[in-house]
Design an enzyme around this catalytic site. Structure first.
Site, short mmCIF file in Angstrom:
data_model
loop_
_atom_site.label_atom_id
_atom_site.label_comp_id
_atom_site.label_asym_id
_atom_site.label_seq_id
_atom_site.Cartn_x
_atom_site.Cartn_y
_atom_site.Cartn_z
N ASP A 1 -1.96 6.33 12.09
CA ASP A 1 -1.22 5.42 11.10
C ASP A 1 -0.15 6.16 10.95
O ASP A 1 -0.12 7.41 10.28
CB ASP A 1 -1.92 5.33 10.19
CG ASP A 1 -1.57 4.40 8.76
OD1 ASP A 1 -0.17 4.32 9.00
OD2 ASP A 1 -2.16 4.14 7.84
N HIS B 1 1.64 5.19 6.58
CA HIS B 1 1.21 5.61 5.32
C HIS B 1 1.19 7.12 5.25
O HIS B 1 1.24 7.92 6.35
CB HIS B 1 -0.45 5.25 4.95
CG HIS B 1 -0.45 3.73 4.92
ND1 HIS B 1 -0.98 2.97 5.78
CD2 HIS B 1 -0.24 2.93 3.66
CE1 HIS B 1 -1.01 1.86 5.39
NE2 HIS B 1 -0.73 1.49 4.12
N SER C 1 0.75 -1.10 0.01
CA SER C 1 -0.14 -0.01 0.04
C SER C 1 0.90 1.30 -0.06
O SER C 1 0.26 2.29 -0.30
CB SER C 1 -1.04 0.17 1.08
OG SER C 1 -0.23 -0.39 2.58
#
Length: 413
Positions: free
Chosen positions: A384, A387, A144
């Site tokens: 997070d 990311h 990702s």
């Protein structure tokens, strides 16, 4: 007689005006072709055959010398030229990377420019990139994090392509953006370990139960064969625990190994595949270094006990946190040095280490679902710090990739 004379005079004047306009237009067109500042309306008004044959205009500003170490430098505040796109201007951003859409109150993270030591990155020109990609495929392969870089590249390019001349398609394991008049595509392929694993389904996967087939790459490799430019990345999924389940030789022979040992074996399998399947005369291969995490604020702010949440500025001065691994970097270096074909190593780790401010934090998703109000109120647990928001740091990674693509393209001319 007077009427005939008047008509002849008007014809003479009109003819003269046409000659003047034609001469001026010819001079203007000649000037336009010599200019590096090509405008999109000029480009799309030209015949298709001419568009396909137009060369890339490269100047000294587009060059990065061999002595230029783009991985070393500092982040400079630049709110005049950055960001190069916005969330609103790019319909292809996922919810995972759209931080402001998800409630992030500031946009400071979008306005920093990477300044390498002793040299400059070329300014990103989407039209030049499209010329480079004409008739070709650029594929990002990884997890990702790599999908975020793919989204960034699409957003950096798509604004110069008129509606109806571009498309976006999602198929199993892949996302494909096409610039149709260039017959060019920018693609993403989901392969979090590069080699095969039980996590190779693009949406139905989990990081908790990791099983990696260290000697198997055939299934994915079929989709990579013949691709003109391949950009690989694999790190985050390996580092969830210090041990990982793996099979080698037989899918029934499953053992637990140290991640670093398994990672080396996986890259050796990848290297063997490259040497057997890549034509170095027509294909280019790139490998992205690891994207760091910022999970422990005490590493850059002694005495604190937080993470990347609510950070607004890059780290100043020398910094290397626990979110990156020197051991993994050494393994990559060893494998690339032993390869019989050239692979360009894009070292984005150190520059990204400084950017504790640019992660999605509580303004992204968790397992494909936006965080609830209650979860956002608990950043210690739900932030997070892996990311990245877009626009943001991955745009700089693509500027570096673009510089190499431009350099390699010029070498092939």
């Amino acid at each position: 007689m007077r009427r005939r004379t008047t008509v002849q005079s008007l014809i003479t004047v009109a003819t003269a005006l046409l000659l003047i306009v034609g001469t001026a237009r010819s001079l203007l067109d000649n000037f336009t072709l010599k200019s590096n500042d090509r405008q999109i309306f000029q480009f799309y008004s030209e015949p298709e055959v001419y568009r396909q044959r137009r060369p890339v205009f490269a100047s000294s500003k587009d060059q990065i010398g061999e002595s230029c170490n783009v991985s070393g430098g500092k982040w400079i505040w630049d709110n005049k030229t950055y960001p190069v796109y916005t969330e609103e201007s790019c319909p292809y951003l996922s919810n995972q990377t759209s931080c402001q859409r998800n409630g992030r109150p500031d946009s400071f993270h979008q306005k920093w420019r990477w300044q390498p030591d002793g040299c400059n990155l070329p300014w990103f020109d989407p039209l030049k990139l499209l010329d480079i990609l004409s008739g070709k495929r650029l594929m990002f392969i990884g997890d990702s994090i790599q999908r975020g870089q793919f989204e960034s590249m699409v957003c950096m390019v798509q604004s110069v392509i008129p509606e109806g001349k571009k498309s976006f398609q999602t198929i199993p394991t892949m996302e494909i953006f096409k610039a149709e008049e260039y017959n060019a595509s920018i693609e993403f392929y989901w392969a979090p370990f590069i080699v095969e694993s039980i996590s190779d389904h693009a949406t139905n996967h989990t990081v908790l139960k990791r099983l990696v087939y260290l000697d198997s790459i055939t299934n994915q490799g079929k989709s990579w064969q013949g691709v003109d430019m391949l950009v690989f990345e694999s790190y985050a999924w390996w580092m969830y625990h210090k041990k990982i389940n793996k099979s080698y030789g037989s899918s029934d022979d499953i053992k637990e190994y140290n991640v670093t040992t398994a990672y080396r074996w996986a890259l050796e399998t990848w290297a063997n595949w490259l040497e057997s399947n890549i034509n170095p005369l027509t294909q280019k291969v790139y490998f992205m270094s690891m994207s760091p995490k910022h999970l422990r604020s005490w590493e850059w702010k002694p005495g604190s006990n937080e993470n990347c949440f609510n950070e607004s500025y890059p780290i100043q001065g020398s910094y290397w946190g626990t979110g990156s691994s020197f051991t993994i970097m050494k393994i990559i270096q060893d494998i690339l040095q032993e390869l019989k074909i050239d692979v360009t190593f894009l070292n984005i780790t150190q520059m990204s280490e400084y950017r504790k401010d640019a992660h999605t934090s509580v303004y992204g998703e968790r397992r494909g679902i936006p965080l609830t109000k209650e979860q956002r109120a608990d950043p210690k647990k739900f932030a997070d710090c892996m990311h990245w928001c877009l626009p943001g740091v991955p745009d700089t990674w693509n500027e570096i990739l673009y510089a190499h693509l431009l350099q390699n393209h010029r070498n092939f001319l």
